[in-house]
Design an enzyme around this catalytic site. Structure first.
Site, mmCIF file in Angstrom:
data_model
loop_
_atom_site.group_PDB
_atom_site.id
_atom_site.type_symbol
_atom_site.label_atom_id
_atom_site.label_comp_id
_atom_site.label_asym_id
_atom_site.label_seq_id
_atom_site.Cartn_x
_atom_site.Cartn_y
_atom_site.Cartn_z
ATOM 1 C CE LYS A 107 -3.654 -2.585 0.485
ATOM 2 N NZ LYS A 107 -4.213 -3.119 -0.713
ATOM 3 C CB CYS A 108 4.347 1.733 -0.391
ATOM 4 S SG CYS A 108 5.706 2.909 -0.453
ATOM 5 N N GLY A 109 3.303 4.231 -2.100
ATOM 6 C CA GLY A 109 3.428 4.914 -3.385
ATOM 7 C C GLY A 109 4.478 4.292 -4.285
#
Length: 181
Positions: free
Chosen positions: A34-36
Site C-alpha cells: 500500500k505504498c506509493g
C-alpha cells in the site's frame, strides 16, 4: 560473514537459508503493498525475467514499519504481488527492517552499505523526505532503512555491493546489475 550466513522465514513460515542462493546475484528489497512505491514491483519482476537466466534473483521482504503500508498478512501479500504485478520472485514473511526488532539480515545489510542520502532530483524525494521529517524524524538518523523499497545488490559471493534507496526506480539499477552479472 556473508549474506549466506542468514536464515529467513518464507511466507508459509518455513525456515530458508540464504546459502541456497549461492552463486546468484541477489537484489534484496523491503516491500509494501500500500505504498506509493508499490508499482516498482512490476519493474522488479521485469528485471527478474530479463536477467534470471544469467543468475539474478530478487527477494522481497514485506514490512509494515512505514506508515502501516503493509496491512496484509503473509499469504495475502504473496497473492497481491502475484495478481497485481505478476511477481513470481520469492516474497518472504513480513518482518521489521529497522529499529530494535529489526531482522538480523537487514541490520547486516545496512551495516555493509550505509545510507548515502536520497537522490533529490527524483520527483518524489522532496515529498518523501518531508513526510519522514514531519512524521518519523528519527528515521533519518543513522544508516537504517528509511522507507519501503530500499534495495540491496549482493554479488555472487554473498557480499553487499550496492544500496539503492526507495526513490531509485528498478530500471535505474539495470546497468549496475548487468555489470555485476
Amino acid at each position: 560473514m556473508t549474506i549466506y550466513d542468514f536464515k529467513v522465514k518464507t511466507s508459509s513460515g518455513f525456515t530458508k537459508s540464504l546459502d541456497s542462493y549461492q552463486g546468484k546475484l541477489l537484489l534484496i528489497v523491503n516491500t509494501a503493498t500500500k505504498c506509493g512505491f508499490t508499482p516498482q514491483l512490476e519493474d522488479l519482476q521485469k528485471l527478474q525475467e530479463r536477467y534470471e537466466e544469467q543468475g539474478l534473483q530478487i527477494l522481497g521482504f514485506p514490512s509494515n514499519q512505514f506508515a502501516e503500508q503493509e496491512p496484509l498478512n503473509d499469504g495475502e501479500i504473496t497473492q497481491f504481488c502475484s495478481m497485481n504485478y505478476g511477481v513470481n520472485f520469492p516474497i518472504f514473511k513480513k518482518i521489521n527492517v529497522r529499529d530494535q526488532d529489526a531482522s538480523p539480515l537487514f541490520n547486516y545489510l545496512t551495516e555493509q552499505i550505509p545510507f548515502q542520502g536520497f537522490d533529490m532530483t527524483h520527483p518524489t524525494s522532496k515529498l518523501l523526505v518531508s513526510i519522514i521529517n514531519e512524521r518519523f524524524p528519527h528515521y533519518m538518523s543513522g544508516d537504517s532503512i528509511k522507507w519501503n523499497f530500499t534495495k540491496f545488490l549482493v554479488d555472487r559471493d554473498g557480499r553487499v555491493i550496492e544500496r539503492f534507496e526507495s526513490t531509485t526506480e528498478p530500471f535505474d539499477m539495470e546497468e549496475k546489475i548487468k555489470v555485476a552479472l
